[in-house]
Design a protein around this motif. Sequence first.
Motif, PDB file in Angstrom:
ATOM      1  N   ILE A   1       0.857  -1.183   0.000  1.00 60.98           N
ATOM      2  CA  ILE A   1       0.000   0.000   0.000  1.00 60.98           C
ATOM      3  C   ILE A   1       0.895   1.236   0.000  1.00 60.98           C
ATOM      4  O   ILE A   1       1.597   1.501   0.984  1.00 60.98           O
ATOM      5  CB  ILE A   1      -0.893   0.015   1.275  1.00 60.98           C
TER       6      ILE A   1
ATOM      7  N   ILE B   1      -2.641   6.046  -2.946  1.00 60.10           N
ATOM      8  CA  ILE B   1      -4.086   5.750  -2.892  1.00 60.10           C
ATOM      9  C   ILE B   1      -4.838   6.652  -1.911  1.00 60.10           C
ATOM     10  O   ILE B   1      -6.052   6.550  -1.801  1.00 60.10           O
ATOM     11  CB  ILE B   1      -4.377   4.264  -2.599  1.00 60.10           C
ATOM     12  N   TRP B   2      -4.119   7.541  -1.238  1.00 55.77           N
ATOM     13  CA  TRP B   2      -4.813   8.515  -0.377  1.00 55.77           C
ATOM     14  C   TRP B   2      -5.271   9.742  -1.185  1.00 55.77           C
ATOM     15  O   TRP B   2      -5.739  10.723  -0.638  1.00 55.77           O
ATOM     16  CB  TRP B   2      -3.911   8.958   0.781  1.00 55.77           C
TER      17      TRP B   2
ATOM     18  N   GLU C   1      -9.822   8.969   1.830  1.00 58.03           N
ATOM     19  CA  GLU C   1      -9.461   7.883   2.735  1.00 58.03           C
ATOM     20  C   GLU C   1      -9.731   6.572   2.003  1.00 58.03           C
ATOM     21  O   GLU C   1     -10.826   6.352   1.503  1.00 58.03           O
ATOM     22  CB  GLU C   1     -10.314   7.979   4.014  1.00 58.03           C
ATOM     23  N   PRO C   2      -8.733   5.713   1.885  1.00 59.70           N
ATOM     24  CA  PRO C   2      -8.985   4.433   1.224  1.00 59.70           C
ATOM     25  C   PRO C   2     -10.122   3.677   1.933  1.00 59.70           C
ATOM     26  O   PRO C   2     -10.280   3.789   3.147  1.00 59.70           O
ATOM     27  CB  PRO C   2      -7.652   3.690   1.374  1.00 59.70           C
TER      28      PRO C   2
ATOM     29  N   TRP D   1     -11.079   1.118   3.574  1.00 68.74           N
ATOM     30  CA  TRP D   1     -10.626  -0.071   4.316  1.00 68.74           C
ATOM     31  C   TRP D   1     -11.790  -0.969   4.711  1.00 68.74           C
ATOM     32  O   TRP D   1     -11.635  -2.183   4.850  1.00 68.74           O
ATOM     33  CB  TRP D   1      -9.823   0.330   5.558  1.00 68.74           C
TER      34      TRP D   1
ATOM     35  N   LEU E   1      -9.487  -0.074  -4.185  1.00 67.12           N
ATOM     36  CA  LEU E   1      -8.529   0.972  -3.826  1.00 67.12           C
ATOM     37  C   LEU E   1      -8.110   1.834  -5.012  1.00 67.12           C
ATOM     38  O   LEU E   1      -7.328   2.766  -4.868  1.00 67.12           O
ATOM     39  CB  LEU E   1      -7.275   0.334  -3.180  1.00 67.12           C
TER      40      LEU E   1
END
Length: 400
Positions: free
Chosen positions: A326, A330-331, A344-345, A347, A396
């Motif tokens: 990661i 990806i942010w 925010e990914p 999750w 993602l």
Amino acid sequence: MSEQKPPFVPSATPPTWLGVMGGGQLGRMFVHAAQAMGFKVAVLEPARDCPAGQAADYLLSASYTDPVALNQLAGLCAAVTTEFENVPAQSLAQLAAHSFVAPAAANVSIAQDRVAEKRFFTECAATSHVLPAPHKVIENEADIDAIPDDLFPGILKTARLGYDGKGQVRVRSRDEARKAFQDMRSVVCVLEKMLPLAYEVSVLAARGADGESAVYPIAENVHRDGILFSTTVPGPNVSAECARRAQHAALAIIGKMEYVGVLCIEFFVLQDGSLVVNEMAPRPHNSGHYTIDACITSQFAQQARAMAKLPLGDVRQHSPAVMLNILGDIWFENGSPGSDMPREPAWDKVLALPGANLHLYGKDDPRRGRKMGHVTFVAPTLTEAQENFACACRILGIPL
Ligand code: ATP
Ligand code: MG
């Protein structure tokens, strides 16, 4: 403080301390594993806020060469290791005067220098049966004139301080090599022939203080932009014969060094099926993160065992696994920080996938290319692990 401390057992009372040079994510995951076994862990790292420091029992914020801090670490800890391979070997040698240091400074210094590393791999070839890529050491302009023509196209790599593809330039000709060498301010380099890779693998090996060694299952790695993208074990392309050869080579190399601790060796598998040894990391490795969730003994628990002069743990893999690195990209919307909106990914969606294990490293400042964490998918079959990995990439926004 004068002699080495006696061997010890985990979960002793009063607690036994282990030390780590370096405060990054490898140190953090080592801290977690060692604490689970009952050890206390001290970290020496210049940064005050760091992934390993957040988890450690004690953070010594000092430079890696600070003699007072090194003495303090050696005095407190029964054994010290390094999570960051560019810790000055001299500092490890200083620690070794008062504490058990694993791996030893002499081993770490080989891995810190591509020239020494390639020479060592060549020396090992009689028993490892693998050679490094054809190459030439470049110390000055005259060495560039002497590069054999068949090493082009090649990659010019700095001998020291390269990682994640940094300190490397692809060069098609002697003129390009000359320019790249000048751009690198004429530091010592290695010009390596560009090889036709079929795929890349790595092998984690471990050796205990008693001289016993063990080798984990071979991992197949995919890199993107010079950074590890994913690790799949068992590797879909890896034949039993290739695995046997790479594991044999790793054991020959770790044995020849009389190394203590976990060592990772990267190999190239060429299109004709031949195996080439690339480089080694004198520590647990990104491609070994799958062992946390998929093996009986993780690479970090193994490191604690080796340092503590305890028997090595079982390296067997209990589940097929795919690990996704990661990165900070990806942010951000479209994966491009600065110009794009932060996000925010998801999750919650990733963790809803079967067999997902999320490991974030406690870094609060996502940046492009920065390793923020990893997710490992384990499943009863490799196909299921791969499917869940692919779903996570879609969630993602990571292109496959
Ligand atoms: P790491 O992050 O693993 O320490 P590094 O920056 O030290 O990486 P290398 O592992 O030497 O560098 O190279 C990075 C990647 O570049 C390799 O994983 C491989 O994909 C590619 N590469 C390196 N050397 C060669 C070569 N001789 N031929 C073809 N590809 C190569
Ligand atoms: Mg590499």
